[in-house]
Design a protein around this motif. Structure first.
Motif, short mmCIF file in Angstrom:
data_model
loop_
_atom_site.label_atom_id
_atom_site.label_comp_id
_atom_site.label_asym_id
_atom_site.label_seq_id
_atom_site.Cartn_x
_atom_site.Cartn_y
_atom_site.Cartn_z
N ARG A 113 0.84 -1.21 0.00
CA ARG A 113 0.00 0.00 0.00
C ARG A 113 0.87 1.25 0.00
O ARG A 113 0.65 2.19 -0.77
CB ARG A 113 -0.90 -0.03 1.24
N THR A 114 1.90 1.25 0.86
CA THR A 114 2.76 2.43 0.97
C THR A 114 3.53 2.66 -0.33
O THR A 114 3.61 3.80 -0.82
CB THR A 114 3.75 2.25 2.14
N VAL A 120 1.19 4.29 -2.86
CA VAL A 120 0.94 5.72 -2.65
C VAL A 120 2.17 6.55 -2.97
O VAL A 120 2.10 7.59 -3.62
CB VAL A 120 0.46 5.99 -1.20
N LEU A 121 3.34 6.06 -2.52
CA LEU A 121 4.58 6.84 -2.70
C LEU A 121 4.96 6.98 -4.17
O LEU A 121 5.68 7.92 -4.53
CB LEU A 121 5.74 6.18 -1.93
#
Lengths: 346, 346
Positions: A38-39, A42-43
Motif C-alpha cells: 500500500r505504501t 501511494v509513494l
C-alpha cells in the motif's frame, strides 16, 4: 558547447508479483506485507504495483525461491532460514540458535556489517534481501507432558525445523517437519509429543494448548527472527531510484510496525493463555546448557564444511559476543531492575 | 448523469524549515534528520524540500517550540521531555524514569494506544508528533568520586534535567541545568560533582571521563528516549497524502537506523572508554530503590495536579506493567541465559 537539455522523465509503470511464505491467517506478517504494498503504491503515485500471492498462488510453494531467482517472480516474503538445506548460511538473515535478539539483529544487519555480508551471499542467487519484519523472541513450543530435566527429552517426537531442530536431535529428540495444518491432530493423537510454531499470539490461534498444555520458553532457536523480502536482483536494479527507496523505506516502516504489533499482541495472548490454564514453564537449565554447547559445536562444523557459512559466521560471532557484553551494561541493568521491582508489586 | 472527468493533479512544491534541538556534533541524531530529508526529497521527486537548521539558525533555540506551534517553522526535531516545564505530559513521548525501554516505547506508541494519546495531547498545541529515532538506554552519568550507597549522593551537585533530575533532588542531589558546552570546565573545577548526557558514544566525545572517571549505569531516567519530529498540524494537514506518507515512512526508517547505529557505536565506545581507564559502576541498589519509589510518588502527584498528565499516565502505567510481565517471559529469559553463558566464556 551546448548545455544538455533538461529531460523530464516520467517514471515507468511497474508491476511485480510477490509470493509470501505465510498464509493470510498469519495476519501479523500478512499485515506487514500489505502495508508495504500500500505504501509503495501511494509513494509512487500508483506506478509501482505489487501483487501479493499466498503460498501456491503464483507458483507452487516449494518453487518460490527458484522462481524469484529466475525472475519469474520478482519477490518473496519469507524467513530465510527455511532455505538452510540449500546453504546453512541462510540462517544468519533470520535467526540462529542463541544468536541475536530482534534489536541486535537490526543493529547487525543495518549498521554492524550484516547487510553487506548478506548482499555478497545473495549475489550467488541473483537476489537482494531487505528486512521487513521481526517477531521478537518466540516461545519454545507445546509439550504434552512436563519436561523437568534434559534426560526427559530423549526419544521425544517434536515438530520443529531449522537449526534448532538439528540441535535438539543431538540432544536425543526425534524431530520432524510437518505441515502446520496437520500438527494439531498429530499432537492430539500422540503421534508427536511436542510442537513449536511461534509466539503466544499465533500459538493461541493454533489451539495447541488444548492438547499439549505445557508451554515452554524461551525459543532459544528464535531469539529475534527477521522476516525478509527476497527480491530478484535484476528486477530491483531496473527500478528508478525513487521506487527502490519507496520499497526500502516502506519495508523498514513495516518492520518496526510488525515488531510493535507482535509485542502488543503477545502481551495480550500470554495473559489469555494463562487464563485458559496453560502451564508456562522455563526450559530446564541443563537442557539449555546442553543446547547452547551443541549449537556452537554445530556452527564450528558448518563453518568447516560450508564456505558461505564460514564467511559470515566469523564476523557474526564477533558482533554477537561484543553486543552481548555491551547490552549487559545499561540495557540489561535497566530491564532487570525494573522487572524485579514491578514483579514485587512496586 | 455524466461521469466526473479524470483529474490529473500535479503535486505542489513544498518547502519546509525544520529546526533541530541538537547541534550537528550530535551526529547520530543529525544523521537521522538528514536521512529523513534526503528520503523525502527522493520519494517526492524533489517537490517536498525540508531545510534543516541547527539550534538558533531560524529562530532562537528557546523559541523553536512556539515557532512550530505558530507555523513560523513547520517542524522541529527534539526530545519532547525538554518541554516538561510547559506540561509534564511531554515526558511520555520521549522517556519516563523507570518507564519503557526502546522497543517497548515503539510498541506503546505504534501499536499500544500511545500515538492516539499523544495526538490528543499535541492537538492542544496545533502539532502532530512522529517518532523519528531512539537512543536506547542511556548511561547514568559521570561522577568525580565513587558513590557506594544512597547517603553518599546527598548534597552532590549534578548536571541533569528533566524528571530524572526532579527525582534525584528528592534524594538530596542539588541538580542544575547547564549548557553542555560549559559542563566540562565545571566538572574539572569541581563546581559540579557529576554530569549526565547520553550514551557511551556521545559521552566519549564530550571527554568527561578525563575529569570524572566513575561512569554509572543504567540511566534509569532514560530507558529508551524517543526522538520526535514535532510538526505544525496545519502544515502537515495541507500536504498531499503521498507527502504525508513519505514523511512518516522515512521517519520510521530513520528511527530504526538511529537505534541500530547507537547500538553499534555504543558497543564500540564502551570498549574504548574501558581501555582509557574509565571506572564502570552500577548505581548502588539502595539508590535505585529510592529513586524508583520517588519516581512513582512523583507521577501520582503530577497526575493529581496536571490533567493531561493524568489522562496519559493511567493507560501508560497499565501498558508498562503488563509489557514488563510479558517481556519477563521469553525476551528476558533468552537474554539472561545467553548473556550469562557468554560472560563465562562459553
Amino acid at each position: 558547447a551546448l548545455a544538455a537539455p533538461a529531460v523530464v522523465t516520467t517514471p515507468p509503470e511497474v508491476h511485480w508479483r510477490l509470493q509470501s511464505s505465510f498464509p493470510a491467517q498469519i495476519d501479523t506478517i500478512r499485515g506487514g506485507t500489505e502495508a508495504i504494498v500500500r505504501t509503495v503504491g501511494v509513494l509512487t503515485g500508483g506506478r509501482f504495483q505489487i501483487e501479493i500471492g499466498e503460498p501456491g498462488d503464483f507458483v507452487p510453494a516449494e518453487e518460490t525461491f527458484d522462481a524469484v531467482q529466475a525472475g519469474k517472480l520478482q519477490a518473496q516474503q519469507t524467513c530465510s532460514y527455511y532455505y538452510i538445506d540449500r546453504d546453512p548460511a541462510f540462517a544468519f538473515g533470520s535467526s540462529m540458535p542463541f544468536g541475536l535478539n530482534a534489536r541486535m539483529q537490526n543493529a547487525w544487519i543495518g549498521e554492524g556489517g550484516g547487510q553487506h555480508l548478506l548482499d555478497s551471499f545473495y549475489d550467488h542467487y541473483d537476489m537482494v534481501s531487505f528486512v521487513a519484519g521481526n517477531t521478537g523472541v518466540q516461545m519454545g513450543g507445546w509439550f504434552r507432558k512436563e519436561i523437568r530435566s534434559l534426560p526427559e527429552i530423549a526419544g521425544l517426537k517434536m515438530r520443529i525445523a531449522g537449526l534448532g531442530g538439528t540441535v535438539l536431535e543431538r540432544l536425543g529428540v526425534q524431530t520432524q517437519a510437518m505441515r502446520i495444518e496437520t500438527t494439531y491432530a498429530a499432537l492430539e493423537r500422540g503421534t508427536i509429543d511436542a510442537a513449536e510454531w511461534g509466539g503466544p499470539s499465533e500459538d493461541e490461534k493454533l489451539g495447541f494448548y488444548r492438547v499439549a498444555p505445557y508451554y515452554y520458553y524461551p525459543g532459544w532457536w528464535d531469539g529475534g527472527p527477521a522476516i525478509h523480502l527476497l527480491v530478484n536482483k535484476t528486477a530491483f536494479e531496473a527500478l528508478p531510484e525513487s521506487f527502490k527507496l519507496a520499497l526500502k523505506a516502506s519495508a523498514a516502516q513495516s518492520s518496526q510496525t510488525m515488531l510493535a504489533r507482535y509485542d502488543v499482541r503477545n502481551n495480550q495472548a500470554i495473559r489469555s493463555l494463562l487464563d485458559k490454564g496453560v502451564q508456562l514453564r522455563p526450559f530446564p537449565t541443563d537442557l539449555m546448557q546442553a543446547a547452547y554447547k551443541a549449537s556452537f559445536e554445530l556452527y564450528d562444523e558448518l563453518a568447516a564444511s560450508h564456505p558461505h557459512f564460514k564467511t559470515i559466521y566469523g564476523p557474526w560471532k564477533a558482533f554477537r559476543d561484543q553486543i552481548y557484553q555491551s547490552f549487559r551494561v545499561a540495557e540489561y541493568a535497566f530491564d532487570s531492575f525494573g522487572f524485579a521491582q514491578q514483579a514485587k508489586g512496586l
